[in-house]
Design an enzyme around this catalytic site. Structure first.
Site, mmCIF file in Angstrom:
data_model
loop_
_atom_site.group_PDB
_atom_site.id
_atom_site.type_symbol
_atom_site.label_atom_id
_atom_site.label_comp_id
_atom_site.label_asym_id
_atom_site.label_seq_id
_atom_site.Cartn_x
_atom_site.Cartn_y
_atom_site.Cartn_z
ATOM 1 N N ARG A 17 0.799 -1.218 0.000
ATOM 2 C CA ARG A 17 0.000 0.000 0.000
ATOM 3 C C ARG A 17 0.837 1.277 0.000
ATOM 4 O O ARG A 17 0.705 2.112 -0.876
ATOM 5 C CB ARG A 17 -0.920 0.045 1.247
ATOM 6 N N HIS A 44 -7.407 -2.964 -8.006
ATOM 7 C CA HIS A 44 -7.191 -2.306 -6.709
ATOM 8 C C HIS A 44 -8.506 -2.242 -5.937
ATOM 9 O O HIS A 44 -9.243 -1.250 -6.028
ATOM 10 C CB HIS A 44 -6.626 -0.902 -6.943
ATOM 11 N N TYR A 81 -16.117 14.700 -13.854
ATOM 12 C CA TYR A 81 -15.888 15.866 -14.711
ATOM 13 C C TYR A 81 -14.528 15.833 -15.402
ATOM 14 O O TYR A 81 -14.383 16.332 -16.509
ATOM 15 C CB TYR A 81 -15.985 17.166 -13.892
#
Length: 746
Positions: A31, A77, A121
């Site tokens: 991680r 993931h 967006y």
């Protein structure tokens, strides 16, 4: 219990220890920490690989980030979408990465800490450098692949990165019990450092730093402790001292401007707003009177923070003040920790480059072995086709005389002619001598007739020559480490030529900032604190002239020096420090400033119980009384601390401080409960404790009862209280023993 089930008896602490170690290693390796070979954390690696798989290349249209995040989360993931999107955003931010890996389209945040727009967006695609130096050759078996979390896909365990990304882009991550912080470096310098190591593997840190001068932050700035860099790069740990770049612009009429054009890397984000606030506070608290205005005129062109000065101001001294009192000078903590061979390791710059170079040799070896194998297979097929062209009539006769393709193939490979009809026996004898390989036979059987045209045969012979050249080239590279090094260096030179940028961060040995603080003239002052929490200070003579008004209008009146610190004690058991010098000083009717703004005291969360000058109480004792009837004395010297907020006492659950006062030997304490119980005791019988102690019980309280008021009776003092329209003189109460019920007065 079924026969297959078993109860395993084990020590609970052993299970906890093993589970925590497993969890910690998972966070460290899978991680938070980058791999030293590609310089990427798993989330970054998976995101880039997913973009590569989706075909979002630099020369193709942008794709919505939501698509990239969703695909990465579903395939590789299985964690929160925000962590994937944040990793994607950071890889696109030019002010955070030395070499951005993602080309972002839309609002990807700003250097001033504005967040990126929602992933629905924004759009993104890979950068050209990412495709060429990070993801190229994945089809050539250069890295190992492993199963994803649900074993439905395969993902690369490391990306075939051809440049030392861990140094170029740096890394930051907090794992369990360890953290990494690697600064970014200049692309061209790092490549020169890699080339130097390949030419001389015994190179030391000092020699390496002739090529890699030091960190190169995307925000520029100045590294001012050049002499410390050798130690930092040798050990992999240390502190880099950074300053912003400041220019002094001459204005009209002697009104100069201090213009900050580059900021320390550590200031990006909320740090810019904090810097502006700190400069404002310097002016507000009269640390400097030279500042007229401060404005942030930064734009897409770069940072521009303008501080306007009054006429005749000492700009040089003010710059020193900014370096000393704000984050215009800051430190970047270096801890070059990365996962190497499956284990976290802190490395200097040379070991990091050694790992990278070894990885490059491994990539090149696997790449050229794969290419050589393909060329050898191609050569085998080409030789078969060339040989077939020489006996094409015989092959056509074999094909026409065969009933099945298996018979034809058996004849071409093993010379079996039993089931094939030939026009002439001589043809059968020739066919029996054929010994094509399996691959050649398949190619011959799949060959189209147009390949027999003269020009096509010439092209085949030409291709064969090219194949032989490639085989010779690849065998030469694989046979010699020197030849392989030349290939790697040639590739690095090409990257450097296309992607190198000038260094942004200057490196020097800056002079130590010495700020001569003006010596404050020590004065006797009186601090006035009204019931609304506004504080100010006046001189002693002003207080004497207005004594009656000052005492009646203010809740706390404290006599002290202007160099003293005040302690604000609250009902929550906290003590907040307040410097007397920070209070507005002036005329009696001047407005004060809220204590909330000058200290950590928060009037919305706690109440002010007692205020005293720490110099005054240092040699004295304070008496503490709480709502549950707990009492203690504490030496005033225990509160002479530097922390802005400290625990003044220890409180039980649901308890709070009711009274704090200065202790005197002949003093009596009167405790009054809500139920009307009164107890008068001698203060002498209250034990002295440390500030971290709860204290002793002063009064036995009935269930649901609690202390309502505490009175301190000093010798010769009379205190009268009214309770239910009756007046009670506390001096007339009989003196009792501590930890008794007291007497009822209603």
């Amino acid at each position: 219990m079924s026969e297959t089930e078993q109860i395993v008896r084990t020590e609970y602490s052993e299970i906890m220890q093993k589970s925590y170690i497993d969890y910690a290693m998972s966070v460290i390796v899978a991680r938070a920490l980058p791999d030293v070979r590609d310089g990427l954390k798993p989330v970054q690696r998976r995101t880039l690989y997913d973009m590569y798989e989706l075909g979002i290349r630099y020369d193709r249209p942008y794709r919505k980030c939501a698509r990239i995040v969703g695909d990465t989360m579903g395939k590789y993931h299985p964690h929160g979408d925000s962590s994937i999107y944040e990793a994607l955003v950071v890889m696109a931010q030019e002010f955070k990465k030395g070499m951005p890996l993602v080309d972002g389209h839309g609002n990807f945040g700003s250097i001033e800490g504005d967040g990126a727009a929602a992933m629905r967006y924004t759009e993104a695609r890979l950068k050209k450098i990412t495709q060429e130096a990070y993801l190229a050759d994945l089809d050539k078996n250069v890295v190992d692949f492993g199963p994803n979390f649900d074993e439905t896909e395969r993902e690369p365990l490391v990306l075939p990165v051809k440049v030392p990304n861990i140094l170029i882009n740096g890394a930051e991550g907090i794992a369990v019990g360890m953290a990494t912080s690697i600064p970014p470096h200049n692309f061209a310098e790092v490549i020169e450092g890699v080339k130097a190591y390949m030419k001389n593997p015994d190179i030391n840190t000092q020699q390496m730093m002739e090529y890699i001068k030091g960190p190169d932050f995307p925000t520029g700035g100045i590294v001012v402790n050049k002499n410390d860099l050798l130690q930092i790069y040798a050990t992999g740990t240390g502190k880099i001292k950074l300053r912003g770049k400041v220019e002094i612009e001459k204005g009209k009429g002697g009104r100069d401007k201090i213009v900050i054009t580059e900021i320390p890397y550590t200031m990006i984000g909320a740090g810019i707003g904090k810097f502006l606030n700190d400069v404002y506070n310097l002016a507000e608290t009269k640390k400097t009177t030279d500042i007229v205005d401060i404005s942030n005129q930064s734009s897409k062109e770069g940072i521009r923070i303008v501080i306007e000065l009054k006429r005749g101001a000492d700009a040089e001294r003010l710059c020193n003040l900014l370096y000393k009192k704000t984050r215009l000078e800051d430190t970047f903590g270096v801890n070059m920790l990365a996962v190497a061979e499956g284990r976290p390791e802190t490395m200097g710059i040379v070991p990091m480059i050694r790992h990278h170079v070894n990885f490059q040799y491994e990539l090149a070896t696997r790449k050229y072995k794969t290419l050589l194998q393909k060329e050898l297979e191609k050569k085998e097929v080409q030789e078969g086709l060339i040989k077939a062209c020489d006996v094409i009539d015989l092959i056509i006769e074999i094909l026409r005389g065969s009933k099945h393709i298996k018979e034809a193939k058996a004849c071409l490979v093993e010379g079996k002619t039993g089931n094939i009809r030939f026009k002439k026996e001589s043809s059968r004898a020739q066919a029996a001598k054929l010994r094509f390989t399996e691959r050649q036979a398949s190619a011959i059987l799949e060959m189209r007739l147009y390949k027999l045209i003269g020009l096509e045969i010439e092209a085949l012979l030409k291709d064969h020559e090219e194949t032989l050249k490639h085989i010779e080239q690849y065998e030469g590279i694989l046979a010699s480490r020197l030849a392989m090094a030349k290939v790697i260096i040639r590739e690095l030179n090409a990257f450097k030529k296309e992607y190198a940028k000038p260094r942004k961060t200057a490196i020097e040995n800056g002079r130590e900032i010495i700020l001569e603080e003006p010596q404050m003239e020590e004065l006797d002052i009186v601090v006035l604190l009204d019931r609304f929490g506004y504080a100010r200070s006046i001189d002693l003579s002003t207080y004497e002239r207005n004594k009656e008004a000052a005492d009646s209008e203010n809740k706390h009146v404290i006599f002290c020096k202007n160099t003293d610190k005040l302690g604000i004690f609250t009902n929550r058991g906290q003590m907040h420090l307040l410097k007397a010098a920070d209070l507005p000083y002036g005329k009696f009717r001047d407005k004060g400033q809220p204590v909330d703004n000058l200290s950590n005291y928060d009037s919305s969360q706690e109440n002010m119980i007692f205020v005293a000058a720490l110099g005054e109480i240092k040699q004295k004792k304070l008496l503490f009384a709480t709502k549950t009837g707990m009492l203690k004395l504490v030496g005033g010297g225990e509160f002479d601390v530097a922390k802005r907020t400290t625990a003044a006492t220890k409180l039980g659950d649901e308890d709070e401080v009711l009274k704090i006062g200065l202790y005197e030997e002949e003093m009596h304490v009167v405790l009054q409960s809500k139920n009307g119980m009164f107890l008068r005791i001698e203060a002498l019988g209250i034990p002295e404790k440390k500030k971290g102690a709860v204290g002793v019980r002063g009064m036995k309280l009935a269930a649901e009862d609690e202390l309502e008021e505490v009175y301190l009776l000093r010798p010769g003092e009379t205190i009268k209280v009214r309770r239910k329209d009756k007046e009670l003189e506390l001096n007339r109460l009989r003196v009792g023993s501590r930890d008794t019920k007291g007497v009822k007065h209603s």
